[in-house]
Design a protein around this motif. Structure first.
Motif, PDB file in Angstrom:
ATOM      1  N   THR A 143     -16.666 -45.505  59.813  1.00  0.00           N
ATOM      2  CA  THR A 143     -16.505 -46.275  61.054  1.00  0.00           C
ATOM      3  C   THR A 143     -15.459 -45.582  61.915  1.00  0.00           C
ATOM      4  O   THR A 143     -14.375 -45.273  61.431  1.00  0.00           O
ATOM      5  CB  THR A 143     -15.991 -47.702  60.733  1.00  0.00           C
ATOM      6  N   ALA A 158     -18.289 -46.737  66.625  1.00  0.00           N
ATOM      7  CA  ALA A 158     -19.487 -46.104  66.055  1.00  0.00           C
ATOM      8  C   ALA A 158     -19.444 -46.184  64.529  1.00  0.00           C
ATOM      9  O   ALA A 158     -18.362 -46.189  63.932  1.00  0.00           O
ATOM     10  CB  ALA A 158     -19.551 -44.633  66.482  1.00  0.00           C
ATOM     11  N   GLN A 159     -20.634 -46.247  63.939  1.00  0.00           N
ATOM     12  CA  GLN A 159     -20.743 -46.207  62.482  1.00  0.00           C
ATOM     13  C   GLN A 159     -21.912 -45.331  62.080  1.00  0.00           C
ATOM     14  O   GLN A 159     -22.844 -45.135  62.870  1.00  0.00           O
ATOM     15  CB  GLN A 159     -20.974 -47.629  61.914  1.00  0.00           C
ATOM     16  N   LEU A 184     -19.695 -37.766  62.788  1.00  0.00           N
ATOM     17  CA  LEU A 184     -19.554 -38.968  63.628  1.00  0.00           C
ATOM     18  C   LEU A 184     -18.322 -38.911  64.525  1.00  0.00           C
ATOM     19  O   LEU A 184     -18.377 -39.330  65.686  1.00  0.00           O
ATOM     20  CB  LEU A 184     -19.469 -40.212  62.722  1.00  0.00           C
ATOM     21  N   GLU A 187     -18.951 -36.542  67.442  1.00  0.00           N
ATOM     22  CA  GLU A 187     -19.978 -37.092  68.340  1.00  0.00           C
ATOM     23  C   GLU A 187     -19.443 -38.273  69.150  1.00  0.00           C
ATOM     24  O   GLU A 187     -19.761 -38.412  70.329  1.00  0.00           O
ATOM     25  CB  GLU A 187     -21.191 -37.563  67.518  1.00  0.00           C
ATOM     26  N   THR A 188     -18.638 -39.099  68.522  1.00  0.00           N
ATOM     27  CA  THR A 188     -18.082 -40.258  69.245  1.00  0.00           C
ATOM     28  C   THR A 188     -17.128 -39.780  70.342  1.00  0.00           C
ATOM     29  O   THR A 188     -17.139 -40.299  71.459  1.00  0.00           O
ATOM     30  CB  THR A 188     -17.356 -41.199  68.250  1.00  0.00           C
ATOM     31  N   ARG A 191     -19.083 -38.645  73.252  1.00  0.00           N
ATOM     32  CA  ARG A 191     -19.575 -39.777  74.058  1.00  0.00           C
ATOM     33  C   ARG A 191     -18.452 -40.305  74.956  1.00  0.00           C
ATOM     34  O   ARG A 191     -18.698 -40.740  76.081  1.00  0.00           O
ATOM     35  CB  ARG A 191     -20.132 -40.876  73.154  1.00  0.00           C
ATOM     36  N   ILE A 197     -18.956 -43.856  76.417  1.00  0.00           N
ATOM     37  CA  ILE A 197     -18.085 -44.918  75.896  1.00  0.00           C
ATOM     38  C   ILE A 197     -16.856 -44.913  76.805  1.00  0.00           C
ATOM     39  O   ILE A 197     -16.186 -43.888  76.922  1.00  0.00           O
ATOM     40  CB  ILE A 197     -17.642 -44.643  74.440  1.00  0.00           C
TER      41      ILE A 197
END
Ligand code: GRF
Length: 204
Positions: A143, A158-159, A184, A187-188, A191, A197
């Motif tokens: 997470t 994000a998860q 993750l 990538e988050t 975003r 985001i």
């Protein structure tokens, strides 16, 4: 738009930090590592930062006795390096009120389980994966969330999900989750860099 300036706080290996640095270098993430801070002078994270030519600071209760002085030093290092987003990556300490206020809504953490389950005080390292296995979960995964005053508590950004396999040990599950953490987190951040985001207090 100029690359997002990232500040890292890490206590141990720093493999998540390294994955983000690699994503920046390979153009998968429009960001730039601006400073790495660790409470542990022997951490892999500081060694990696020095190797990468990223400013590296050891700031701890040893260098700054008293929580107020340490909080101030961390906040000063982040602002001096014009950090826009703070990434906690295996940072084993709580951030102080000054740093949290200066960066409210712009501090991210990665946790190796599907919050809100298996989070909070005491849920770190292999203890997290042990608890997932003991609970008989069919899935786990990392997470990425915003940080507030409480451990593993702020809004989830994000998860990612991985299966829990019948013969898993905490080690095998941790390795499967860590692989997804590396993907993750970068990538988050991308975003966020692209404005998909929106973070409160961040230029866009
Ligand atoms: C990761 O499992 C992360 O989820 C947790 O601490 C660990 C840090 O690993 N918060 P590394 O230092 O990035 O290798």
């Amino acid at each position: 738009m100029a690359p997002l300036r990232l500040g890292f706080l890490a206590s141990h290996k720093g493999s998540n930090m390294q994955a983000i640095i690699d994503a920046c270098r390979e153009g998968r993430l429009s960001a730039r590592p601006a400073v790495v801070i660790s409470n542990n002078s022997e951490s892999g994270a500081l060694a990696r930062a020095r190797q990468e030519g990223i400013p590296a600071c050891h700031l701890s209760g040893h260098t700054h006795p008293g929580p107020g002085a340490l909080d101030q030093a961390i906040c000063a290092a982040l602002t001096r390096h014009q950090v826009e987003v703070v990434c906690l990556a295996g940072y084993m300490k709580r951030l102080g009120p000054r740093t949290l206020a200066a960066y409210r809504g712009r501090v991210l953490n990665i946790h190796p389980a599907l919050l809100p389950k298996f989070g909070g005080e005491g849920f770190y390292g292999q203890a997290v994966h042990q608890a997932v296995l003991e609970a008989g979960e069919k899935e786990s995964g990392p997470t990425v969330h915003l940080v507030d005053e409480e451990y593993d508590h702020g809004p989830v950004l994000a998860q990612a999900r991985v299966p829990v396999l019948p013969n898993d040990t905490p080690d095998t599950l941790a390795a499967r989750v860590l692989e997804q953490e590396h993907r993750l987190y970068a990538e988050t951040l991308q975003r966020i860099a692209k404005g998909e985001i929106a973070l409160e207090g961040l230029r866009h």
